[in-house]
Every structure is written in C-alpha cells, then in structure tokens.
Design a protein around this motif. Structure first.
Motif, PDB file in Angstrom:
ATOM      1  N   CYS A 160      48.107  51.853  37.934  1.00  0.00           N
ATOM      2  CA  CYS A 160      46.919  52.453  38.532  1.00  0.00           C
ATOM      3  C   CYS A 160      45.689  51.584  38.315  1.00  0.00           C
ATOM      4  O   CYS A 160      44.844  51.460  39.204  1.00  0.00           O
ATOM      5  N   SER A 161      45.586  50.948  37.126  1.00  0.00           N
ATOM      6  CA  SER A 161      44.364  50.244  36.730  1.00  0.00           C
ATOM      7  C   SER A 161      44.268  48.835  37.280  1.00  0.00           C
ATOM      8  O   SER A 161      43.174  48.274  37.347  1.00  0.00           O
ATOM      9  N   SER A 162      45.403  48.230  37.647  1.00  0.00           N
ATOM     10  CA  SER A 162      45.382  46.826  38.064  1.00  0.00           C
ATOM     11  C   SER A 162      46.195  46.589  39.331  1.00  0.00           C
ATOM     12  O   SER A 162      47.428  46.585  39.304  1.00  0.00           O
ATOM     13  N   LEU A 163      45.486  46.382  40.409  1.00  0.00           N
ATOM     14  CA  LEU A 163      46.132  46.007  41.661  1.00  0.00           C
ATOM     15  C   LEU A 163      46.818  44.652  41.500  1.00  0.00           C
ATOM     16  O   LEU A 163      47.875  44.399  42.075  1.00  0.00           O
ATOM     17  N   PHE A 164      46.210  43.789  40.680  1.00  0.00           N
ATOM     18  CA  PHE A 164      46.785  42.452  40.449  1.00  0.00           C
ATOM     19  C   PHE A 164      48.161  42.557  39.800  1.00  0.00           C
ATOM     20  O   PHE A 164      49.119  41.911  40.229  1.00  0.00           O
ATOM     21  N   VAL A 165      48.288  43.361  38.756  1.00  0.00           N
ATOM     22  CA  VAL A 165      49.577  43.510  38.079  1.00  0.00           C
ATOM     23  C   VAL A 165      50.596  44.112  39.035  1.00  0.00           C
ATOM     24  O   VAL A 165      51.742  43.633  39.145  1.00  0.00           O
ATOM     25  N   ALA A 166      50.212  45.181  39.755  1.00  0.00           N
ATOM     26  CA  ALA A 166      51.146  45.849  40.663  1.00  0.00           C
ATOM     27  C   ALA A 166      51.641  44.890  41.745  1.00  0.00           C
ATOM     28  O   ALA A 166      52.852  44.774  41.994  1.00  0.00           O
TER      29      ALA A 166
END
Length: 973
Positions: A55-61
C-alpha cells in the motif's frame, strides 16, 4: 489465490479508500508468482508486512510485479529479515563478476533495484530503525561506486597503461562523497554528490602519451555514466558532480595540489559548509587520507567563527525566497522548520567552534545535536527536541520518496497519495498526520529562530541602517545620543566619527563592515543601561578598533545580544576588561555564558580541565603547549576579574583564585617539561630520598603527577603568600635531588643528572615566560635563588640548605618566610619544608635582626615610594603594605626559635594571627594590621581593574596608614 485469502485480516486494517487498489495489485503479483511457479517463504511477519508495504510503495509493488523472483529471492534468502553491516553490499557485489561495461551497468541496476526494495520494505514494515535505513542506503551507494570504479579502472589500465605514483605503485583516484552520503545519512531517492581527485600528475607510456589528467577524466566520465545513465533497467544513483571546484566550468578531476590551492584561495563560503560532511567513499584510501587532512583547516578555522551565523542565515533566506517563488513552502527538507534548518543549526556551531573543539568535527547531525546538548551550547531540551524532530522528518522524507522512488521533498497534494503517506506513517488520516508535522516544524523553526536571531535581526537591521547612517548628520545623531543618556554629546559624536573613519575600520571587508553596521547601533542604544555611558562607550570603541581586523569577534557580539550586554556591563565597571580583551580577543567567547563567566574554578577543577586540554597535545609539541597554557590562563583570569568586578567573590578569594591558576599551570608545566626531557634523554636515576627498594628505572609512578621526579618549584612573594594580583609575576626557585650529579640518564641521548635538571629548569622557565603572539604566560623572577642572577638556575636541595644556613642575607631569610612548595616531587616538598622550618627557627639576635630589617625597609622606601605630594603608594609608602610585611617577617625570624609553629604558614594574615598568639604582638595591633593589609590589597585590585597604578590619594587612608606607622615604630624602632 490462497495467499491473498490468508491476508483478509490485513486487508481489513487498510483505510477503505486504499483497500481495493492494494488487493488488485497484490492479486496481480500473486498470479505472476503462481504463473512462474515460484516458492515464497511466507512467515507471519512477512504476511503482515506485505499489505502495508504494498500500500505504501508503488515502487516496491511495481518492481515485484515486474520481477516476481525479486521478492521471492529476498524472502527465501533471508535478506529481507536480515540486518546488514557495512561490508554486506560489497560482499554481495563481489559475487557478481562482469565482463563488459554494458554488463556492469545491467548488473548494478538489478542489484540496486533488489536492495532498494529490501530497504524500503524493512523501513515501511517497521522492521528497521531510521539509523539502519540511512546507513544501508549509504553503504549501498559506497559499494556500487567502488565496484564500478574497480571494473572501469582495470579496463582503462588494460587499454592505456597504469598511472603510477612517485614510489612506483599504481595510482588510483580518490572519490569523495558530499552531503548526506558523506555523513552516512543518505535518503531513499537521493542523488549522490561526488568530487574526484588524484594525488600526482604524470604521463602514461602509451602511443598518445596520455596525461594522467586525461586518463582519470575519462575514468570519471565513465563512472558517472555507469551510475547515472537511465537505461531500460533504470539507473544506479543520480550522480551530481557540480560541487567540485569551479562547479560546472571546472575540470571533472583535479590533483591534490590543485584542490589545495583552490580551497585555500578561491573557494566560496558555502563550500565550507558542504565540506563539513565530506568523506572518502571509494578509491585509494591511503592517499585519500592526505586529501582529507587538507580539508580540515579549510572547514574548521583556528578561531571562533561567528560570521558563520550570518552566512548560513543568508543562505537559508535565499532558499526560502526560491521556495516562495515556486510555491513550494510545504517542502519538508528546505521549508520552514524542515530538515535543512536542523542541519544549519548543527553546522553553525560546528563551523564556529570546530576549530577549537575537535569533538565537533563529526559528520552525522544526530551526533552533533547530542554533543551540543551535552556541552549546553544548545539547551538540552532543544537539542533533544531537534533530535526527535530530525528523526520524524527524515522518516517522512523517506516514505515520500519510497512511494515512487522519486527525488522529491514536497508533501503530496493528491488526496489519495496523502492518505497513503499518512497510513505508511501509522496515522489514521492525513489531518492527524499534518497536525503533528506542523507542530514538529513549528518547534524546529522556533529553535532555528532563536539560534540565528531571525526576528531580532530583521528589526535590528532596519533600525541599524537608520541610526548608523546618522553619523553623517550631526544634528540627528546628537538627538539620538541624548535619548540614550550620553552626557557630552559633542565629544562622543567626535569619537564615533573618529572610530568610523579610523584605519582599522576602513580596512574592513564588505562582510566586516556589514557586521559593524548591525552592531554599532545596538551598542550605542544600550548605553542608556549604564550609569557612565560616555566612559563606557569610549572604552568599547577603543576595544572595537583594536579587534576590528578580526571581525569574527564583532560578529560574536552582533549575533549574541547577551554577550554584548555582558561586555557593556563589565566595561562600565572596569576599563581593565577592555584592555584585557584587546590583548586577548580569543576570550570574547567567554562572554556568552554567564554561568561560567562569574564562577572561577577551584584548584581541583582547574587541574582537571587543564589535564584534559593537554592530553590532546603531542609530548614534543612545545608551541601548541604554550598556546593552550596561555589561553587557559587568560580565560580563567577573565573569570576571576569578572566575578571580582561584579562583587561575586570577596578580596581574599580573588587572590586565592589567581594563585590557584598559577599553581595549576606551574604544576602541569613541570610535568610536561619532564615528559619532553625523558622522551629525548631518558630517565635520571631516582632521587636519593626515594626508598631503595623501589628504585626501578622504568617504574610507572615516575611518569605521572610529578611523582619521584626529583625536581621542585618553590614560590616566593605573592605566589608563596597566596596573594597573587592580576599582573603579578612569579618569584620562583628550582630545586633538585639526585644521588650523583654525574650519573647518566638512560635514554638514547644520555646526559648527566646535573645537566638533565638544569635543562628541566630552563624548559620550565622557557614555557612560562617566552613572549608569543598569545602573550607571556607569567613573568618569572628567579633572583631569590642562591647567589641571585649569578647562581645556578637549579640548585641541589642539600646545597640550598647550606646556602641558607651559611651565606644567605637577611632579606633572603625574610623572603623565605613566604617561600612555599608549588609543584614537583612530593618527597622534595617534605625535604624543603623541613629545611625552611629549620632555617627560620634558628636563634637570632633580636636587635641585630631588627636593625637589618629596618635598614632594608628604609632603602626600599627611599628607592621605590612615590614622590608625589598627597599621594599614597599602597605598597611602598610609610604605613603601607611593605611595612606590614616587614613587621611580619621580622616577627617570624625573631620568634620561630621559640615556637616552630610560626613556620607553618606563608600568608600574612595567618602569620599575624600566629604572632599574636605567640605573644609577640598585641591582639589590637594584629587586628589593625590585618585590616589595613586587606584594605590596601582591596584598593590595589580595584586600581588595577580601573587601569590605574597602586597609588591613591593620601587622605583616603590617612588614619589607617598612621596606625600602621605607629605599630612600625613600636615594634621596629
């Protein structure tokens, strides 16, 4: 889909407006994992964390959906839950050999992506402290830079040859990391600021005779390309090399000599601030150490640099103006109360004090803040608040950047992204988070405002320009002067004009003139606070003219209204203060802290403080030793004078404190001189009085606290009597003891014991009375040694007793009454005190003794007393201090044979008490002499502090001096 179904409790905890997006994204990843038949180790902690991280990181997802094996590898290898050390990244990269530059770029980008996912995951999941996140990011950058440099250097050497140092070894470049990289404080999506240098120039033996400069320039360009270029795989680190000398217009890499010349002659002020955090991050660390040492004196000035406040204030104003122009005040790094303000607070104190206090020459801001709180340079509560605020703001910064791996410090304006940021920081909604953030920023800005005096400065600037400009308009300035209590406005106006047009002020730089423009109106306006404004202003104008060449001291006063108020207060009470500060301007800093200014240190505290200061100096660094000792004395004498002027300590204690300072200094001088000599010549045999069973040449007791060194310093006169004044010299005698003066020391350059102790005495005297730019430590008078100026500088203890018994004049025995052991060997102290007691208590013919003492006093009075009518010399006039001292000395020499207890003390007050108890003197006479003695000394101290000689109007002490004269006639004639 079973994995997703197991996350229902975690999904339920998500804010409603975020849940659907997260479920959809995680479902896509789960499908990719299933499609590729990947096994992912799923611990309860992993399952709990994945929803929050997703939820917190579009980069990680997006990174994990694009490469599902990335997260699988992190989870299965244990790296996701592991805490790395400073070598972890380098070790992992070492396992990834590459063959070509293209392969290098791909490998580094893949590696960076994997590790950035890991770092973001641990931070967002709450598995890592802020310190771990910042260190990981910095270590990752270090490893990538070094790995790329090693490959590119090897490739370049194979192509063109290897550049060499003058010793024939291969020469590698030095890569410097600036800013947060240098301090191990790199933020998540930060760029890295690099500077390149190399040690020695030369030419390669290739066909084109490539210079080392050309070779290393290509190497650096390739390094920046490998790190910075955006490919289909992304980038490694955005790399900025604009902080190098001359910026974009300068060469990409310079030699050490070129660097040194630039920073010594052309570097701008802001480059000092940038260099506070500089650290070598890659390359040749052996030669790099030389370069790092060169930066230190550029960054940390030897003097207190209060001009740093104005420089940083100006830089911050420029930043704020630019943010306002771009409507970016909600920038948590550069905006009001942001990260940069905290850094500026720490850096200001580092730049001001780091040259004198090496403990402040550190990089991490949290360490700096802690030290500032411990030293109470910042209020401890403010230091703690800034510490907590910095942690909070840096966490917010990282979470902003971890969302999309973008280099931004602006708060999001999109409501959806605001909800995500608030959730990532464990807030229920944006409003709650923003309230806490605003509170933190307000607290930070309040401290920043206090430290940099922003609100005061703004009003002062407007007022100052108006008032100081009035110097050109006599009538307007005259009116202002009257408002502020000036009596003789004409004379003061003329003095102000003379000051403004003096050579010292005309020589000021534009920066110095600006400081003076701010300071002078504050000074003139403050004159209404003192009872003698005309005198006070004239005294301070003289002081300012004397120190104008070092405008750092004017900056100190301009930046610290409290310090200016202290200066005005002290200058009003005593012209001596202005003269003392003119002579030793380094003491201006002491005006900042009233807690220490008016609290002189006791003997034990002085010893401890001096011990700490001297521990930082190499044994043979004589010049630095003498500078530190002089500063120590000057600072502590100022404390005594300030407390004396303000009535914080009584007369008798003033002399005690001044004596403590001298004793502490002499003791440490003896110890250091001893260490210098044994370092060069070795140890002499132990003294004759030391127990035979312990005479071991290298026993450790001989190295500390002057134990068993066979050397002693005896103080006479005011030092011996514990009655030092502000300008007193030191009457000293040096004694030594050894079994055999011809015995040799045991070092590499042996000398005889007699030579050793002679050189020790010379060294001690040299340290004490050598004239330096920082002044003389103490004027030393050694005419009381056996045979005076024609005698040996250092006397053997046995020869000293023989001289006193068989050759000494009566006046030398009188001096012995006030002879006191000051420093050195404790065994010699016992020997000396026994000798003194034996000599003083020898039986003497009273009338002959009285005659000799009286005649000596009359000779002194004739030669030294003032000839001015109606004036009274406090020491030499009839009925003055010397009469009292001679009565006491006669009494002790006459009566000690009857009562050896009279040899116990050396100060006149207790000696008078002893003579009265012995029956030599009536109690009323003893009280009269004690009262007169203390009164005269009090007058003397006041005269010194008023810049006058020890001569007063006779009428002021007529009755008292008459009583002393009466007692003189009664006891001496």
């Amino acid at each position: 889909m079973s994995f997703i179904k197991n996350l229902e409790p975690e999904f339920a905890a998500l804010p409603d407006k975020l849940r659907a997006t997260v479920i959809a994204s995680l479902t896509k990843w789960d499908e990719r994992v299933t499609e590729l038949k990947l096994n992912v180790t799923q611990t309860p902690a992993f399952s709990t964390a994945i929803v929050k991280v997703w939820c917190s990181s579009l980069f990680v997802a997006e990174s994990c959906i694009r490469k599902p094996e990335l997260l699988a590898d992190l989870a299965n290898s244990g790296d996701l839950s592991a805490i790395y050390n400073d070598n972890s990244y380098a070790e992992k990269l070492a396992c990834k050999p590459v063959e070509t530059q293209a392969e290098l770029m791909t490998k580094l980008r893949d590696f960076r992506c994997r590790e950035m996912v890991r770092i973001a995951w641990r931070d967002l999941a709450g598995w890592a402290e802020l310190s771990e996140t910042l260190a990981d990011l910095s270590w990752l950058a270090d490893a990538c830079i070094q790995y790329a440099l090693d490959f590119l250097y090897q490739e370049a050497c194979e192509l063109r040859g290897t550049p060499l140092l003058s010793d024939g070894s291969a020469q590698q470049i030095v890569v410097l990391g600036m800013g947060k990289l240098g301090a191990y404080e790199l933020n998540y999506s930060s760029d890295i600021d690099l500077i390149f240098a190399y040690a020695e120039d030369g030419v390669l033996q290739d066909r084109k005779e490539t210079t080392y400069g050309e070779f290393f320039t290509r190497l650096c360009r390739n390094l920046v390309k490998v790190l910075d270029e955006i490919t289909v795989d992304g980038f490694v680190f955005r790399t900025d090399i604009r902080l190098r000398p001359y910026g974009d217009s300068g060469p990409i890499i310079m030699t050490f000599d070129g660097m040194e010349n630039y920073y010594q002659t052309q570097a701008r002020e802001w480059e000092r601030y940038a260099m506070i955090k500089v650290r070598q991050v890659a390359g040749d660390f052996k030669t790099g150490a030389q370069l790092m040492a060169m930066f230190r004196p550029f960054v940390y000035r030897r003097y207190l640099d209060y001009g740093a406040f104005e420089e940083l204030r100006s830089l911050k104003a420029q930043i704020t103006q630019e943010l306002r122009r771009k409507d970016r005040m909600e920038n948590i790094k550069l905006g009001p109360g942001g990260i940069r303000e905290i850094e500026f607070i720490g850096q200001a104190f580092q730049l001001i004090r780091g040259g004198n206090d090496k403990a402040l020459q550190i990089r991490p801001i949290l360490d700096v803040l802690q030290l500032l709180g411990e030293r109470e340079l910042l209020a401890p509560k403010d230091a703690d608040q800034l510490n907590q605020s910095y942690r909070f703001l840096r966490r917010v910064e990282n979470h902003i950047q971890q969302y999309q791996d973008q280099q931004t410090h602006d708060l999001p304006t999109d409501p959806a992204v605001q909800r995500i940021l608030a959730y990532s920081l464990d807030y229920s909604d944006w409003t709650d988070f923003k309230q806490d953030l605003d509170k933190v920023r307000a607290q930070v800005h309040e401290v920043f405002d206090q430290v940099f005096s922003l609100s005061k400065q703004d009003s002062a600037n407007q007022h100052s320009q108006k008032i100081w400009a009035c110097v050109a308009d006599d009538s307007e300035l005259m009116e202002h002067l009257k408002e502020w209590g000036i009596q003789d406005t004409g004379a003061i106006l003329a003095a102000i004009k003379d000051f403004k047009h003096s050579a010292a002020v005309r020589r000021l730089t534009a920066k110095g003139a600006g400081v003076l423009d701010r300071l002078m109106p504050q000074l003139i306006e403050a004159m209404q606070q003192v009872a003698n404004p005309d005198e006070t202003l004239l005294r301070i104008l003289g002081l300012f003219e004397a120190v104008a060449g070092r405008n750092v001291y004017l900056s100190l006063l301009s930046e610290n209204p409290g310090a200016l108020a202290q200066l005005i207060r002290l200058s009003s009470a005593s012209p001596w203060i202005c003269g003392y500060l003119s002579q030793y301007p380094v003491l201006f800093d002491e005006l900042l802290d009233t807690r220490t200014l008016y609290e002189p240190l006791k003997k034990a505290d002085l010893d401890e403080q001096l011990k700490v200061l001297l521990a930082q100096i190499e044994v043979q660094d004589l010049e630095q030793l003498m500078v530190i000792l002089r500063q120590f004395k000057q600072l502590n004498v100022l404390r005594v004078a300030a407390a004396d002027i303000m009535g914080a300590i009584p007369l008798m204690v003033v002399s005690d404190y001044l004596t403590y300072i001298a004793e502490s200094i002499v003791g440490h001088v003896v110890e250091r001189a001893w260490l210098m000599l044994i370092d060069k010549h070795g140890l002499p045999p132990v003294p004759s009085q030391f127990p035979t069973g312990l005479r071991h040449t290298h026993h450790p007791w001989r190295y500390t606290d002057n134990a068993a060194i066979g050397f002693a310093v005896i103080g006479f006169g005011k030092l011996g009597g514990i009655e030092l004044g502000y300008g007193s010299d030191l009457d000293l005698v040096f004694l030594y003891d050894c079994l055999d003066g011809n015995a040799m020391t045991d070092g590499g350059k042996p000398i005889s014991c007699a030579q050793f102790y002679g050189r020790l005495g010379l060294k001690v005297r040299h340290i004490l009375d050598t004239k330096m730019l920082s002044g003389v430590l103490y004027e030393v008078d050694m005419r009381l040694r056996p045979n005076g100026d024609s005698g040996l500088l250092v006397s053997h203890i046995n020869a000293y007793e023989d001289y006193l018994k068989n050759q000494a004049w009566t006046w030398e025995l009188q001096a012995l009454v006030r002879g006191r052991f000051i420093a050195g060997d404790a065994q010699l102290k016992e020997q000396y005190e026994a000798i003194r007691s034996r000599i003083l208590s020898l039986p003497r013919d009273t009338e002959s003794l009285k005659k000799e003492v009286r005649e000596m006093r009359e000779k002194m009075r004739e030669a030294l007393s003032t000839k001015d009518k109606d004036k009274f010399d406090l020491k030499q006039s009839k009925g003055g201090i010397a009469d009292i001292e001679f009565i006491v000395q006669f009494g002790v020499l006459d009566q000690a044979a009857l009562n050896v207890a009279l040899t116990t003390y050396t100060d006149n007050v207790r000696l008078l008490e002893g003579l009265q108890q012995q029956g030599f003197m009536y109690k009323a006479d003893a009280e009269t002499l004690k009262n007169a003695y203390c009164t005269y000394r009090n007058f003397g101290h006041k005269q010194v502090l008023q810049g006058d000689k020890a001569v007063i109007d006779e009428a002021e002490v007529a009755e008292m001096s008459a009583e002393v004269e009466r007692i003189w006639h009664e006891y001496m004639e």
